[in-house]
Design a protein around this motif. Sequence first.
Motif, PDB file in Angstrom:
ATOM      1  N   LEU A  34      -4.652  -0.827   5.800  1.00  0.00           N
ATOM      2  CA  LEU A  34      -3.799  -2.015   5.771  1.00  0.00           C
ATOM      3  C   LEU A  34      -2.327  -1.627   5.772  1.00  0.00           C
ATOM      4  CD1 LEU A  34      -5.784  -3.929   2.990  1.00  0.00           C
ATOM      5  CD2 LEU A  34      -6.089  -4.097   5.467  1.00  0.00           C
ATOM      6  N   VAL A  35      -1.519  -2.372   6.554  1.00  0.00           N
ATOM      7  CA  VAL A  35      -0.113  -1.993   6.682  1.00  0.00           C
ATOM      8  C   VAL A  35       0.828  -3.143   6.340  1.00  0.00           C
ATOM      9  CG1 VAL A  35      -0.495  -0.162   8.357  1.00  0.00           C
ATOM     10  CG2 VAL A  35      -0.175  -2.502   9.167  1.00  0.00           C
ATOM     11  N   TYR A  36       0.396  -4.067   5.517  1.00  0.00           N
ATOM     12  CA  TYR A  36       1.270  -5.157   5.113  1.00  0.00           C
ATOM     13  C   TYR A  36       1.634  -5.025   3.639  1.00  0.00           C
ATOM     14  CZ  TYR A  36      -3.298  -7.080   3.672  1.00  0.00           C
ATOM     15  OH  TYR A  36      -4.557  -7.248   3.115  1.00  0.00           O
ATOM     16  N   GLN A  37       2.727  -5.658   3.262  1.00  0.00           N
ATOM     17  CA  GLN A  37       3.224  -5.567   1.891  1.00  0.00           C
ATOM     18  C   GLN A  37       2.242  -6.208   0.923  1.00  0.00           C
ATOM     19  OE1 GLN A  37       6.832  -7.766   1.012  1.00  0.00           O
ATOM     20  NE2 GLN A  37       7.593  -6.103  -0.248  1.00  0.00           N
ATOM     21  N   GLY A  38       1.979  -5.533  -0.190  1.00  0.00           N
ATOM     22  CA  GLY A  38       1.075  -6.064  -1.201  1.00  0.00           C
ATOM     23  C   GLY A  38      -0.388  -5.906  -0.851  1.00  0.00           C
ATOM     24  N   ALA A  39      -0.693  -5.038   0.109  1.00  0.00           N
ATOM     25  CA  ALA A  39      -2.083  -4.860   0.540  1.00  0.00           C
ATOM     26  C   ALA A  39      -2.932  -4.248  -0.565  1.00  0.00           C
ATOM     27  CB  ALA A  39      -2.126  -3.970   1.773  1.00  0.00           C
ATOM     28  N   ILE A  40      -4.193  -4.596  -0.554  1.00  0.00           N
ATOM     29  CA  ILE A  40      -5.156  -4.054  -1.518  1.00  0.00           C
ATOM     30  C   ILE A  40      -5.282  -2.544  -1.318  1.00  0.00           C
ATOM     31  CG2 ILE A  40      -7.589  -4.046  -2.185  1.00  0.00           C
ATOM     32  CD1 ILE A  40      -7.677  -7.009  -1.284  1.00  0.00           C
ATOM     33  N   MET A  41      -5.152  -1.791  -2.385  1.00  0.00           N
ATOM     34  CA  MET A  41      -5.301  -0.339  -2.339  1.00  0.00           C
ATOM     35  C   MET A  41      -6.666   0.104  -2.850  1.00  0.00           C
ATOM     36  SD  MET A  41      -2.522   0.890  -1.007  1.00  0.00           S
ATOM     37  CE  MET A  41      -2.618   2.633  -1.431  1.00  0.00           C
ATOM     38  N   GLN A  42      -7.244  -0.698  -3.720  1.00  0.00           N
ATOM     39  CA  GLN A  42      -8.585  -0.421  -4.226  1.00  0.00           C
ATOM     40  C   GLN A  42      -9.191  -1.715  -4.734  1.00  0.00           C
ATOM     41  OE1 GLN A  42      -8.708   2.008  -7.781  1.00  0.00           O
ATOM     42  NE2 GLN A  42      -6.745   1.207  -8.524  1.00  0.00           N
ATOM     43  N   ASN A  43     -10.509  -1.822  -4.660  1.00  0.00           N
ATOM     44  CA  ASN A  43     -11.180  -3.002  -5.176  1.00  0.00           C
ATOM     45  C   ASN A  43     -11.293  -2.903  -6.697  1.00  0.00           C
ATOM     46  OD1 ASN A  43     -11.546  -4.340  -2.769  1.00  0.00           O
ATOM     47  ND2 ASN A  43     -13.524  -3.407  -2.342  1.00  0.00           N
TER      48      ASN A  43
END
Length: 354
Positions: A34-43
């Motif tokens: 993902l390359v958008y601001q605030g994207a999920i890095m981990q569930n």
Amino acid sequence: MKFKKKLLLAGLVLTMGIGTSGMAAPVNANPYGLVYQGAIMQNVAGQVNIHPVHYNLNGLKIAANVYTPAGYDVNKKYPVIVVAHPNGGVKEQVAGLYAQRLAQLGYITIAADAAYQGASEGEPRHTDKPYYRTEDIHGMADFISTYPGVDKDRMGVLGICGGGGYTLNAAKSDKRFKAVATLSMFNSGEVRRNGYMNSQLDSIGERMKQASDARDKEVTTGEVSISGNVDFDALTDESISKIPTDLYREGMIYYGRTHRHPNSTFAYTTSSLMELMSWDATDQIELIDQPLLLMAGSKADSLYMSKEAFDKATGTKDKELFLVDGATHIQTYYVPEYVDQFVNKLKEFYGKHL
């Protein structure tokens, strides 16, 4: 200007964002790409989660991301939103941003790469035909309707840029969509045919001939001609600054720099123009009888396409053209103050109809 002529003749459908505000992290910094601001890095349990999935559509394996809301419980029922990405874009960019933001509002959402593009299967690569792009939207609805927890009777759709034009086309016949929304709608057929802002009306026949010649070459030699190639590494600040339209200038920055993704490309098979140039997102748009929301930036030079669609959409009694003051086309993709306003409008719209 030589560069302008080349860009317009290629018929590029770029989707843009300017400056460094909201600049994304490098692709390899996010495990989901993902390359958008605030994207999920981990569930994280109890929060919005992302679920990479694959499914078959017309014999091709489609790559998609499903977002589930905080506290997701398979035994409960949730409204669902299908999100269609822009031309040249992939699910990890603006489509993913809006899918994640809608999941934060309690919706299950899905964003898929179009067939022949991104991480989805399909040969020749970069085939970009209206039938296939419309099928992509039907296919997302097919898959997500059986996903655990989905209330398929409360399904909406959001199409962004080129995905917006194809969303209008899909909604004409797909009445599973109870609410239809677009953001910065881009009528790919109109632009491929007439040029952006009707700049190529004098060369329609010539370009149709080029497209049919390209198809003939594919059949006789197996060689696939490609249009719309952009070497982002070769772009300079000076060359970008000389692009006269906001959409294309800011798109070079968004797709080539701030929100760059390795699967994102403006390339398309030249032969695709045979179908694209003879198609229009607003043909028979009166078949849309669902609630319709067309959203755009007030300063977008692509705004004329949303206005055309709005005027022609006579089949629905519930339609609105919603503008965010000051936003250009690409800025609707990532600038926080604009994204927040569009998400708030979607919250109101889907909340009312789903």
